[in-house]
Scaffold this motif. Structure first.
Motif, short mmCIF file in Angstrom:
data_model
loop_
_atom_site.label_atom_id
_atom_site.label_comp_id
_atom_site.label_asym_id
_atom_site.label_seq_id
_atom_site.Cartn_x
_atom_site.Cartn_y
_atom_site.Cartn_z
N GLU A 126 0.81 -1.22 0.00
CA GLU A 126 0.00 0.00 0.00
C GLU A 126 0.84 1.27 0.00
N GLU A 127 2.07 1.20 0.49
CA GLU A 127 2.87 2.40 0.65
C GLU A 127 4.00 2.57 -0.35
N LEU A 128 4.46 1.48 -0.93
CA LEU A 128 5.59 1.62 -1.85
C LEU A 128 5.59 0.53 -2.90
N MET A 129 6.47 0.72 -3.87
CA MET A 129 6.64 -0.26 -4.94
C MET A 129 8.12 -0.41 -5.24
N VAL A 130 8.49 -1.63 -5.60
CA VAL A 130 9.83 -1.92 -6.07
C VAL A 130 9.65 -2.37 -7.51
N ILE A 131 10.25 -1.63 -8.43
CA ILE A 131 10.08 -1.92 -9.85
C ILE A 131 11.44 -2.04 -10.53
N MET A 132 11.45 -2.76 -11.64
CA MET A 132 12.67 -2.85 -12.43
C MET A 132 12.91 -1.49 -13.08
N ASP A 133 14.16 -1.07 -13.11
CA ASP A 133 14.51 0.18 -13.78
C ASP A 133 14.48 -0.08 -15.28
N ARG A 134 13.70 0.69 -15.99
CA ARG A 134 13.55 0.53 -17.44
C ARG A 134 14.83 0.87 -18.19
N TYR A 135 15.67 1.71 -17.59
CA TYR A 135 16.92 2.13 -18.22
C TYR A 135 18.08 1.87 -17.26
N PRO A 136 18.37 0.59 -17.00
CA PRO A 136 19.39 0.27 -15.99
C PRO A 136 20.81 0.52 -16.49
N VAL A 137 21.69 0.77 -15.55
CA VAL A 137 23.12 0.79 -15.87
C VAL A 137 23.73 -0.57 -15.57
N SER A 138 22.95 -1.45 -14.94
CA SER A 138 23.39 -2.81 -14.64
C SER A 138 22.15 -3.70 -14.58
N ARG A 139 22.26 -4.89 -15.15
CA ARG A 139 21.12 -5.81 -15.12
C ARG A 139 20.75 -6.11 -13.67
N GLY A 140 19.45 -6.10 -13.39
CA GLY A 140 18.95 -6.36 -12.05
C GLY A 140 18.72 -5.10 -11.24
N GLN A 141 18.93 -3.94 -11.84
CA GLN A 141 18.74 -2.67 -11.15
C GLN A 141 17.26 -2.44 -10.88
N VAL A 142 16.94 -2.10 -9.65
CA VAL A 142 15.55 -1.82 -9.28
C VAL A 142 15.43 -0.43 -8.68
N LEU A 143 14.20 0.03 -8.65
CA LEU A 143 13.87 1.32 -8.04
C LEU A 143 12.90 1.05 -6.90
N VAL A 144 13.17 1.65 -5.76
CA VAL A 144 12.27 1.58 -4.61
C VAL A 144 11.60 2.95 -4.53
N VAL A 145 10.26 2.96 -4.64
CA VAL A 145 9.54 4.21 -4.83
C VAL A 145 8.33 4.28 -3.90
N PRO A 146 8.18 5.36 -3.14
CA PRO A 146 6.94 5.50 -2.37
C PRO A 146 5.77 5.76 -3.32
N ARG A 147 4.62 5.19 -3.03
CA ARG A 147 3.45 5.43 -3.88
C ARG A 147 3.00 6.89 -3.79
N ALA A 148 3.02 7.44 -2.59
CA ALA A 148 2.65 8.85 -2.42
C ALA A 148 3.78 9.72 -2.94
N HIS A 149 3.43 10.90 -3.37
CA HIS A 149 4.42 11.80 -3.95
C HIS A 149 5.20 12.54 -2.86
N PHE A 150 6.50 12.28 -2.83
CA PHE A 150 7.43 13.02 -1.98
C PHE A 150 8.62 13.36 -2.84
N ARG A 151 9.01 14.60 -2.83
CA ARG A 151 10.17 15.00 -3.63
C ARG A 151 11.47 14.56 -2.96
N PHE A 152 11.51 14.64 -1.64
CA PHE A 152 12.73 14.31 -0.90
C PHE A 152 12.39 13.37 0.25
#
Length: 185
Positions: free
Chosen positions: A42-68
């Motif tokens: 409900e609070e976050l998502m871990v997704i594959m980076d569409r433009y990785p610099v290394s295979r297996g790179q993921v992004l950890v992202v809060p669902r709600a919008h926070f700039r910092f």
């Protein structure tokens, strides 16, 4: 080159999109943009980076919008970094990199997120950090000389091209490993 990354438009793009809760990650969280999910709650998502610099790179992202990160409530910060740590362990166990590098982002896409990057000796990430290590602690004149020597670094290093099928396969494998890590915690 994507328009938002071009040098001429970057500052204009950044000003226009500053604190706008309709960035790419907000749209992914709402289901309006596709992504290869490794984990979500409900609070976050871990997704594959569409433009990785290394295979297996993921992004950890809060669902709600926070700039910092300091804008997130304390409870979310704890959960966010706990899942990020579990994702790092999952990447480490599945891909056996030399290290899992964590970079915090939020400028190009004005939505706080972590990049977890599997790094191996001699790859783009380790070369970048080697360059950073080589200039830290030196006077400006020496740093300038080192920078000039490495000016072609970006052109010389290649990053992988990853297909949607590979991203989906990695998302499934990392998702399984991450669920195991979360269950252990």
């Amino acid at each position: 080159m994507r328009p938002e990354a071009s040098t001429g438009n970057f500052n204009r793009w950044l000003r226009i999109n500053d604190h706008v809760p309709d960035d790419l990650f907000c749209r992914i969280a709402r289901g309006e943009e596709p992504a290869h999910f490794v984990h979500e709650d409900e609070e976050l998502m871990v997704i594959m980076d569409r433009y990785p610099v290394s295979r297996g790179q993921v992004l950890v992202v809060p669902r709600a919008h926070f700039r910092f990160f300091h804008e997130m409530p304390n409870g979310l910060v704890g959960h966010f970094y706990s899942v990020a740590a579990a994702a790092g362990r999952a990447i480490n166990s599945l891909m056996s990199p030399d290290a899992v590098v964590m970079l915090a982002r939020g400028l190009r896409i004005p939505h706080y997120h972590l990049m977890l990057i599997p790094a191996r000796s001699g790859d783009f990430v380790s070369s970048l950090f080697s360059l950073m290590d080589s200039v830290q602690g030196f006077p400006a004149s020496v740093r300038s000389e080192i920078a000039a020597r490495y000016s072609s670094l970006g052109r010389a290093l290649r990053v992988p091209e990853v297909s949607d099928a590979q991203l989906e396969e990695d998302a499934r494998a990392l998702g399984d490993a991450l669920r195991n890590e979360i269950a252990r915690a």
